[in-house]
Design a protein around this motif. Structure first.
Motif, mmCIF file in Angstrom:
data_model
loop_
_atom_site.group_PDB
_atom_site.id
_atom_site.type_symbol
_atom_site.label_atom_id
_atom_site.label_comp_id
_atom_site.label_asym_id
_atom_site.label_seq_id
_atom_site.Cartn_x
_atom_site.Cartn_y
_atom_site.Cartn_z
ATOM 1 N N GLU A 71 0.824 -1.207 0.000
ATOM 2 C CA GLU A 71 0.000 0.000 0.000
ATOM 3 C C GLU A 71 0.861 1.261 0.000
ATOM 4 N N TYR A 74 2.275 2.062 -3.457
ATOM 5 C CA TYR A 74 1.289 2.767 -4.267
ATOM 6 C C TYR A 74 1.227 4.243 -3.883
ATOM 7 N N MET A 75 1.240 4.497 -2.580
ATOM 8 C CA MET A 75 1.111 5.879 -2.099
ATOM 9 C C MET A 75 2.340 6.714 -2.445
ATOM 10 N N ALA A 78 2.127 7.561 -6.000
ATOM 11 C CA ALA A 78 1.147 8.626 -6.187
ATOM 12 C C ALA A 78 1.749 9.988 -5.853
ATOM 13 N N TRP A 96 -3.886 2.568 -9.885
ATOM 14 C CA TRP A 96 -4.265 2.955 -8.529
ATOM 15 C C TRP A 96 -3.405 4.111 -8.012
ATOM 16 N N PRO A 97 -2.084 4.125 -8.197
ATOM 17 C CA PRO A 97 -1.333 5.322 -7.808
ATOM 18 C C PRO A 97 -1.818 6.584 -8.521
ATOM 19 N N THR A 100 -4.863 7.645 -6.751
ATOM 20 C CA THR A 100 -4.456 8.146 -5.438
ATOM 21 C C THR A 100 -3.851 9.537 -5.555
ATOM 22 N N TYR A 104 -4.744 12.844 -3.550
ATOM 23 C CA TYR A 104 -3.771 13.746 -2.914
ATOM 24 C C TYR A 104 -3.997 15.187 -3.363
ATOM 25 N N ALA A 114 -5.742 8.558 0.455
ATOM 26 C CA ALA A 114 -5.746 7.327 -0.342
ATOM 27 C C ALA A 114 -6.877 6.408 0.104
ATOM 28 N N SER A 118 -10.417 5.029 -1.883
ATOM 29 C CA SER A 118 -10.833 3.636 -1.912
ATOM 30 C C SER A 118 -12.257 3.479 -1.376
ATOM 31 N N ALA A 163 -5.880 1.144 1.642
ATOM 32 C CA ALA A 163 -5.342 1.795 0.438
ATOM 33 C C ALA A 163 -4.862 0.756 -0.569
#
Length: 533
Positions: A71, A74-75, A78, A96-97, A100, A104, A114, A118, A163
């Protein structure tokens, strides 16, 4: 070449999403016409369902990170997309990033942004399920029941409040299936573009969704009433959609094929290919039965789904076959893989994010099963059978809410702590962490890996010379499989750790500790102040 593709991926994701939204706008009349027969009661149902879901996520579901450390990858990706325009060093799916990063942009760089994205997609997925159920069956009752079942399936709630990629993938695959059903009923160029771009967006999030292009193609032959002419106008949308999704698949496939996951996850005790028929057989024996033995849902759901599938196969064979093919494609792919790759443990829970993808089809079957006695119009006894089965499902469900970890103090504490430290830790501090990406994912602190800090003197010198070296003792110190518990013991033995800020919840305590070398004999360091939260 690899860097060129990585720089290109966010651009392709942006083009994909923008084109999809444009197609939704251009096809709005087709969408409204398909749902208009459901009447105003569909709007009342959607509003009520959304309101109940909002209450569940606000008051009941714990907002937390569940998969460490994916997770945070990914963040961080992002954050880099937002700051740099691309995600250097990131080798997983970009969809997904990218979403996200939009979260942000709207809510600030935060783990809760994030998770909020979801949750939003998790609340929209049942509405897409309703639309899909109604498009395939024409029954408001079946559509409403299937949406309700998906909305309050315990694992759907759990994963939506994290996330992870699962909920975003679930939403876009159900939405794509709905757009596909519209195209099958009214084949036109607008809906063809809409469906294909939606499938491409789902593949941006999880590249294995590329196999669902095959599901869409099969539906053209199974469900389309008018065969589409094979002209350039038919093939161009396919070419564009596949071109948008293919680079993402190439980067992800390179990452997945770079290691033998069987040997890594089993610590060398097992050997074989990442994807094979042997895996399919073994996973079917060990994990396939979970669909039927009450591990994931009450037996009442299983019986209703089987009865509903049989009924739909008789009354609407093409739609039932298409839903069955959807589940079959997912089954062959996921169960042919080394299943521990998806969870890294022998536990059932990490794998529920994959089982979740089967439930859009299963919920429509189960909804038909619960509706079946009333559809047959035979006797009150059959109606009571549906009522009793539904009550059986309701009575058995609480066990699954506890099992699904909808509330989990440790992970909730970890998530909250990673946000709170940004409020109290100065920007010039250096944070020593077992997994630095967990800190960097939603902040801009300088970080050092604990393992490197302990092993490499040159790496250790810079943090110790800084004004604010801090060691993060968090949930990862309990991860024996990764050896993080050993690193924590070495830090305690080798350095003086003075509490800087402590966080506690549900009997667990994590925190930041100021790091300094062990004092020489005869010297006693002054105890610094401690901030407890």
């Amino acid at each position: 070449m690899n860097e060129v593709i990585c720089r290109l991926l966010p651009v392709l994701a942006a083009l994909n999403l923008s084109a999809l939204l444009l197609c939704v706008w251009l096809s709005r009349s087709d969408i409204m016409n398909a749902l208009r027969p459901a009447g105003k009661k569909a709007l009342w149902f959607a509003g009520a369902l959304t309101a109940i879901q909002a209450c569940v996520y606000i008051f009941l579901a714990g907002k937390k990170h569940l998969i460490y450390i994916d997770e945070f990858w990914y963040m961080e990706a992002a954050k880099n997309i937002l700051v740099k325009g691309w995600a250097p060093g990131y080798a997983k799916a970009i969809g997904w990033p990218f979403l996200t990063a939009l979260a942000y942009l709207l809510g600030g760089i935060s783990g809760y942004s994030a998770i909020g994205m979801s949750i939003l997609l998790g609340m929209l997925a049942p509405l897409a399920e309703f639309a899909l159920g109604f498009a395939l069956t024409g029954s408001f009752a079946i559509a409403a029941i299937s949406a309700f079942l998906l909305a309050f399936f315990p694992y759907a709630i759990t994963w939506a409040a994290s996330a992870e990629t699962g909920t975003a993938s679930l939403f876009f695959t159900v939405l794509s299936a709905f757009f596909s059903a519209l195209y099958y009923k009214t084949p036109n160029r607008r809906l063809l573009w809409l469906a294909l771009l939606s499938w491409a967006m789902s593949a941006q999030i999880r590249p294995e969704n590329m196999i669902l292009f095959g599901l869409f193609a099969a539906g053209i032959f199974l469900l389309s009433e008018i065969k589409t002419e094979r002209k350039a106008g038919f093939f161009l949308p396919w070419l564009c959609a596949l071109s948008l999704a293919l680079p993402n698949l190439l980067i992800f496939a390179r990452f997945q094929s770079s290691s033998n996951w069987i040997e890594i996850e089993s610590a060398g005790t097992a050997h074989g290919s990442n994807i094979s028929l042997s895996n399919l057989w073994q996973n079917t024996l060990h994990w396939g039965v979970k669909f039927f033995d009450g591990s994931l849902h009450p037996t009442a759901f299983t019986l209703a789904a089987l009865a509903g599938a049989a009924y739909l196969f008789v009354k609407n064979r093409k739609a039932a076959s298409w839903l069955g093919l959807w589940a079959a494609l997912l089954y062959v792919f996921y169960f042919s893989a080394w299943f521990n790759t998806y969870g890294s443990t022998l536990e059932l829970f990490p794998k529920t994010k994959l089982y979740l993808f089967f439930y859009p089809a299963f919920c429509i079957f189960a909804a038909a099963g619960f509706r079946l006695p009333f559809l047959l119009r035979q006797s009150r006894r059959l109606g009571w059978l549906a009522v009793v089965t539904g009550a059986w499902l309701a009575v058995g469900m609480p066990r699954y809410y506890r099992q699904a970890r909808i509330r989990e103090p440790k992970t909730e504490l970890e998530t909250k702590m990673l946000e709170d430290i940004k409020k109290i830790v100065p920007d010039n501090c250096v944070i020593i962490a077992n997994a630095p990406v967990m800190v960097k994912a939603a902040s801009f602190y300088s970080t050092v890996c604990t393992d490197e800090f302990l092993r490499l003197p040159p790496v250790r010198e810079a943090p110790l010379r800084s004004q604010c070296p801090l060691y993060l003792r968090d949930i990862t110190t309990e991860f024996k499989m990764m050896g993080f518990d050993r690193l924590d013991k070495e830090m305690t033995a080798g350095f003086n750790l003075s509490p800087y800020a402590l966080f506690s919840q549900g009997g667990s305590e994590y925190g930041l500790y100021r790091v300094s070398p062990k004092p020489r004999a005869g010297k006693k360091p002054a105890a610094p102040d401690k901030l407890r939260r």
